[in-house]
Design an enzyme around this catalytic site. Structure first.
Site, short mmCIF file in Angstrom:
data_model
loop_
_atom_site.label_atom_id
_atom_site.label_comp_id
_atom_site.label_asym_id
_atom_site.label_seq_id
_atom_site.Cartn_x
_atom_site.Cartn_y
_atom_site.Cartn_z
N ASN A 318 0.85 -1.20 0.00
CA ASN A 318 0.00 0.00 0.00
C ASN A 318 0.88 1.25 0.00
O ASN A 318 0.77 2.13 0.88
CB ASN A 318 -0.95 -0.01 1.20
CG ASN A 318 -2.22 0.77 0.92
OD1 ASN A 318 -2.35 1.43 -0.11
ND2 ASN A 318 -3.18 0.69 1.84
N HIS A 349 -8.48 3.47 8.36
CA HIS A 349 -9.03 2.21 7.90
C HIS A 349 -10.44 1.97 8.45
O HIS A 349 -11.27 1.34 7.79
CB HIS A 349 -8.13 1.03 8.32
CG HIS A 349 -6.96 0.83 7.40
ND1 HIS A 349 -5.75 1.44 7.57
CD2 HIS A 349 -6.83 0.07 6.27
CE1 HIS A 349 -4.92 1.07 6.62
NE2 HIS A 349 -5.55 0.25 5.81
#
Length: 434
Positions: A318, A349
């Protein structure tokens, strides 16, 4: 999920068309901005229905902040509003939908838009509200000197190439791409006359796109065959725990973690290919003279699978989110930058407890790994066999540490997470503390 794949495949075709028929030599910047924005809005509505209103509300709220807030505070207000709105949406997923919404719901694009909003706000603050000598070299390069127009703002946040799966890119890079300066700027960094060229080459992204599409196909096959057959939940099954010795459980943990990766490889590599197909993502020329199209790449699979340190693993997983965390948090945190960056990552998140178990464990393991590397590594550099032995051991420990850390990220809830760590005797926590 079907809508997600259909939109990304259609976006891939649209990206090729965009590069060929609406390239900078065929259309004005305004036309390119408008097309990218309108198609992005259409994709959002098609994929998420009325939930897409959350994307547009957040975008317009922060456009107001960007134009009305004072420059010294623009990045703070934008950050609080964007992260606050995103967090409220994350809360609704638990308390309204009871863990039931798929990960491919509207919160995914909202997370990307939050990254872009805060990135632009910080870079605008750097460009207008700070002196050049106060900035790092990277902050100086990416600083935005003027507020964007509404069309530029909407295009940056809602363009069809990144609205579904990202990645987040820098505002100046995106504007350079729309205006046709993106590739040219990177090529000027090389002395082409010394290489025998009379004029600047014209690199094509087609080869990079085809290569990345091959990766997506392999990832999709692995996802359909492995992920379903090796569910993460099995590692806390009572029968499995009763009959399987500890070392075998560790081995199976590695297998199920590997099986969970292909869906991320698929989504991120396809998103990268979409941007490349549109002509965006050129990063320059490597030492061998090869044109590189990895400016927006979100992962380096080889470095992930061969990582010999927790830091190396994180840096190649990521990638664009890690870059965002560094630019808006780590580089600006007044104290404890590592801890604050992990906490922001968890909050971004969502609010599932498993995320916080993962990132808090990640802080501990990162600090422990750094201490081990700084104090022990130099003893193993005196000979090749010692260095190889060190690399093998650190690869095994790194891969197992990552598996141990990310398991709660997949499980989400508190009960299975505690059960999992108990079955593992909290060994990585204890070793990291020691």
């Amino acid at each position: 999920q079907i809508n997600f794949v259909a939109c990304q495949l259609f976006a891939l075709l649209a990206a090729f068309w965009f590069r060929i028929y609406l390239g900078p030599s065929h259309a004005s910047s305004a036309v390119r901005h408008a097309f990218a924005t309108l198609f992005g809005i259409y994709f959002a509505v098609f994929c998420f229905g009325w939930y897409s209103i959350h994307l547009f509300v957040l975008v317009m709220m922060n456009y107001g902040i960007m134009n009305m807030a004072s420059i010294p505070n623009i990045h703070r207000y934008s950050f609080v509003v964007a992260m606050g709105y995103l967090t409220l949406c994350h809360i609704s997923r638990i308390y309204i939908f009871h863990y039931g919404i798929l990960t491919t719901d509207f919160s995914g694009p909202l997370m990307i838009i939050t990254q872009k909003i805060t990135t632009l706000a910080c870079q605008l603050h750097d460009g207008i509200g700070r002196q050049a000598e106060e900035l790092t070299a990277e902050q100086n390069r990416l600083a935005v000197k003027t507020r964007p127009s509404l069309l530029e703002y909407l295009s940056y946040l809602l363009n069809f190439m990144s609205i579904i799966a990202g990645p987040c890119s820098n505002y100046k890079d995106y504007i350079a791409f729309i205006e046709g300066r993106h590739v040219h700027m990177k090529l000027l960094e090389v002395n082409w006359k010394q290489k025998g060229y009379d004029r600047l080459p014209d690199p094509s992204p087609t080869g990079a796109v085809m290569y990345k599409l091959c990766i997506t196909i392999v990832s999709l096959i692995l996802f359909l065959t492995l992920t379903k057959n090796f569910p993460m939940a099995y590692i806390i099954d009572n029968e499995f725990l009763d009959k399987t010795p500890f070392l075998s459980r560790l081995g199976y943990l590695y297998v199920v973690t590997q099986a969970a990766k292909p869906k991320y490889y698929f989504a991120w590599t396809l998103a990268d290919a979409v941007n490349n197909a549109a002509g965006y993502g050129f990063s320059g020329v490597d030492e061998r003279g090869t044109f590189r199209w990895d400016l927006l790449s979100n992962l380096n699979i080889w470095n992930i699978e061969t990582a010999t340190s927790f830091k190396m693993y994180i840096e190649n997983w990521n990638i664009q989110t890690a870059a965002w965390l560094k630019r808006v948090c780590y580089d600006r945190a007044p104290w404890y930058p590592t801890a604050l960056t992990f906490i922001l990552s968890a909050l971004w998140h969502g609010i599932y407890p498993g995320y916080y178990f993962t990132f808090l464990t990640g802080i501990l393991i990162t600090l422990a790994a750094r201490a081990i590397r700084n104090n022990c590594r130099h003893y193993f550099l005196s000979s090749v066999p010692l260095k190889i032995a060190y690399d093998v051991v650190t690869w095994v420990v790194t891969q197992l540490a990552v598996c141990y850390t990310v398991a709660p990220f997949v499980m989400l809830a508190v009960e299975p997470t505690i059960k999992f760590y108990k079955s593992m005797y909290f060994h990585m926590h204890i070793l990291s503390i020691l």
